[in-house]
Each structure stands twice: as structure tokens, then as C-alpha cells.
Design an enzyme around this catalytic site. Structure first.
Site, PDB file in Angstrom:
ATOM      1  CE1 TYR A 125      -3.460  -2.624  -0.098  1.00  0.00           C
ATOM      2  CE2 TYR A 125      -4.601  -1.208   1.516  1.00  0.00           C
ATOM      3  CZ  TYR A 125      -4.546  -2.157   0.750  1.00  0.00           C
ATOM      4  OH  TYR A 125      -5.769  -2.862   0.353  1.00  0.00           O
ATOM      5  CE  LYS A 177      -0.101 -17.443  -1.561  1.00  0.00           C
ATOM      6  NZ  LYS A 177      -1.013 -18.680  -1.574  1.00  0.00           N
ATOM      7  CG  ASP A 212      -4.096 -19.219  -0.072  1.00  0.00           C
ATOM      8  OD1 ASP A 212      -3.180 -19.207   0.929  1.00  0.00           O
ATOM      9  OD2 ASP A 212      -3.767 -20.018  -1.055  1.00  0.00           O
TER      10      ASP A 212
END
Ligand code: NAI
Length: 343
Positions: A125, A177, A212
Site C-alpha cells: 500500500y 503468504k 488463502d
């Protein structure tokens, strides 16, 4: 009676002034010791002071280091830059704390009580994005750079671990991740694991899960989670997912905690579709005010406020339209004040 605590109050845009007035009314009923410095920002700031984040508002927060704010409007696409992002950067608000707790039973999921701690300044971001032209297509390739630092990760993870201990939480889950983005999110996972081993081992359980799988597990069995701590983008997505588990935007507060200030707000926006109609649900901002009371070590008043909200919604059954009720903001606020008076 504690001495007065200076705090900045920004009513904001759309339903902001309505829900901020309601929240100040219940804080007054509690005897909360805030001395408010009212400031304008957002669309109102632009219209009246020529800046969506006027210098007077920034100076006020620099002085008080504490703010309660209503939603600020940001145009999509063009127009001015988000005042919320500017506030985060200006005051280094590195931790975004979003509790998700079931308040009205009977929804899809009952008895949910989890907290998401999101890194608020780094990751994908940071806005380092660009295109590469190929032939006559100027946007043929899009590139974004994510940056996570050891220091930024450690600061946020320490905040999350300390928050877990201070609030009696039993388990912290690092969401990452690192199987694919081995460097970008691996640094966050490694820093968290190392920090736990060195400083926090035994004070709560630490585990980790890939983003996920975490999304699926949150929908299948949200009760297995307690505190979730994660990087900026994953935290943004998961905290809206968690809001959806507990009845939506009108019920979800947020705190932005930083080195230089702390700013408390509802997760929702300015709701222009219902602004000025007197029907907005002020609960999310009131729960943010309860977090602000906790932050100022006024836990007894914070608990009285949360208990009054529980009783008004579930015993008196006074609810605004978004929760299927028929009460106005003012009726709901009056019922809360009566509950606080009786409590
Ligand atoms: P929104 O959250 O304002 O509204 C989405 C839907 O939820 C609308 O139907 C609205 O009526 C309803 N809603 C939201 N809060 C409610 C409440 N307290 N009680 C009852 N119903 C409620 O999102 P939207 O429409 O996408 O954004 C409107 C503006 O708010 C935009 O300019 C956006 O940039 C800004 N915004 C500001 C935020 C902040 O200051 N922290 C956060 C999110 C959006």
C-alpha cells in the site's frame, strides 16, 4: 474523578455529525473526561478551509495526540487524496486494530470475538506503482513494489503481542503468504516467530496460517481464531471479511494506533445515501469510543458503554434500520443514555 483529557473531535462528512453527536452524548452520560477540540476535515474541510485536512486539524492532533473522528469523504478516481491515508502517514499510525464481536445474536455466526491487527503503513500500500509502455500501449505493463521492513514488522508484531496479553487473549495467528512471496511476507513471519521465541514464549500460543487458507477457515470456523496479525493488504481484506461475520459495517469499530497519536473511528464511510435522515446506526463509532476509553485506561467506563450497547440492542430491542429495527439515531441514543443512567 480523573482530570480532563484533551482530545480532537472531527465530526466528518455525511452521517458523521449525526453519529458523532450521538457518541458525545453517551460519553457525557458516562462522565467520560474528554475535553474536545472540534475540528473540520474531509469535504467539509475542503469547502470551509480549502483543504480536506486543514492545518488547524493537524495541529490539534499534534497537541492532543488523541482523536475521535467521523467518516471523511474521498472522491473515487480523481480529486483530492484520502485524508485518512494522510492522517496515517502524518502520525505514523502503524497499527490498525479492528475487533469483530457478535453483538446481535441470531445472524449467520454467533459468539464471534476476534481481533485483527493490521500493519497500516508498509506492504503493497505504499503506492510505488508504475506502468511500462510497449509499442503504442502506455499501460502495457503494470508494476507495484511492496516494502516490508524488519523494524516496521517488529513494531506492529510487538503491538499485537502486547495487546493480546493485555486483553487476556490466548492465541495469536500470523497470517502470511511466505510460500510464494518469500521475501515480502517471509520477513513478517520470520520476525514474528523470532520475536515470540525471544520475548513472549508461553504467554500465549502462536501459530501461523497462509492468507488463502485463513479466508476459508474464517468462514468455515471463525471460532478457532483469537488474534490475527498480518500485513497491510491482507489485513485490509480480512478485517472487512470479519466485519461481515458480525453483522456488517454499522457494528465495526477501528483504532489507528501510532507513535505520534491514536485515532479512533468507525470502519464505515460517510453513508451519503442516508445522511441527514436521522437513521444512521452510531454503534460502530460508539464502540470506537469504548476503545478510546480503554486506550486512556478508563476500562470501567468502556465496559459500562459496551454493556449499555448490549442491553439496548438485545434486552430493550431498540435497533436502527440497518439491523432490521425501526428506531432513529436519536431514539437509540436516548435508550442508551437511560441504560447508562440505570447501570
Ligand atoms: P459507506 O460505508 O459510507 O456506506 C456503505 C453502505 O452502508 C451504505 O448503504 C450506507 O448507508 C451503509 N452504512 C454505512 N454506515 C452505516 C451506519 N452507521 N448506519 C447505517 N447504515 C450505514 O461506504 P461508501 O458509500 O462506499 O463510501 C461513502 C464515502 O465514505 C466515500 O467518500 C468514501 O471514501 C468514504 N469512506 C470514508 C471512510 C473513513 O473516513 N474512515 C471509510 C470508508 C469510506
Amino acid at each position: 474523578m480523573p482530570s480532563k483529557i484533551d482530545a480532537t473531535l472531527i465530526p466528518g462528512d455525511g452521517i458523521g455529525p449525526e453519529i458523532v453527536d450521538a457518541t458525545v452524548t453517551v460519553l457525557d452520560a458516562l462522565g467520560a473526561p474528554f475535553r474536545w477540540d472540534r475540528q473540520i476535515a474531509g469535504l467539509e474541510g475542503l469547502q470551509r478551509a480549502g483543504d480536506p485536512l486543514p492545518a488547524a486539524a493537524l495541529d490539534s492532533i499534534k497537541r492532543t495526540r488523541l482523536a475521535l473522528k467521523g467518516p471523511l469523504e474521498t472522491p473515487s478516481g480523481g480529486g483530492y487524496r484520502s485524508s485518512n491515508v494522510r492522517l496515517r502517514e502524518e502520525f505514523k499510525l502503524y497499527a490498525n486494530l479492528r475487533p469483530a464481536r457478535t453483538l446481535v445474536p441470531g445472524g449467520r455466526f454467533d459468539n464471534i470475538d476476534l481481533v485483527i491487527v493490521r500493519e497500516n503503513l508498509e506492504g503493497l500500500y505504499i503506492g510505488h506503482e508504475h506502468y511500462i509502455q510497449i509499442d503504442d500501449d502506455p499501460h502495457a505493463v503494470a508494476i507495484a513494489t511492496g516494502v516490508n521492513t524488519r523494524q516496521g514488522s517488529r513494531r506492529l508484531l510487538e503491538f499485537a503481542f502486547d495487546h493480546a496479553i493485555a486483553t487476556g487473549r490466548k492465541k495469536v495467528t500470523i497470517v502470511h503468504k511466505a510460500n510464494i512471496m518469500k521475501a515480502l511476507t517471509g520477513i513478517f513471519l520470520d520476525t514474528g516467530t523470532e520475536l515470540y521465541e525471544r520475548k513472549y514464549k508461553g504467554r500465549f500460543t502462536l501459530d501461523s496460517v497462509i492468507i488463502d487458507a485463513c479466508a476459508m477457515k474464517l468462514v468455515q470456523n471463525p471460532w478457532q481464531f483469537d488474534v490475527l496479525v498480518t500485513t497491510n493488504l491482507f489485513g485490509d481484506i480480512l478485517s472487512d471479511l470479519a466485519a461481515g461475520l458480525v453483522g456488517g459495517l454499522g457494528m465495526t469499530p477501528g483504532a489507528n494506533i501510532g507513535a505520534d497519536a491514536s485515532i479512533f473511528e468507525a470502519v464505515h464511510g460517510s453513508a451519503p445515501d442516508i445522511a441527514g435522515k436521522g437513521v444512521a446506526n452510531p454503534t460502530a463509532l460508539m464502540l470506537a469510543a469504548a476503545m478510546m476509553l480503554d486506550h486512556c485506561r478508563l476500562q470501567t467506563q468502556a465496559k459500562r458503554l459496551r454493556d449499555a450497547i448490549d442491553a439496548t440492542l438485545n434486552v430493550d430491542l431498540i435497533r436502527t434500520g440497518d439491523l432490521g429495527g425501526r428506531s432513529t439515531t436519536a431514539e437509540y441514543t436516548r435508550a442508551l443514555v437511560a441504560r447508562i443512567g440505570a447501570g
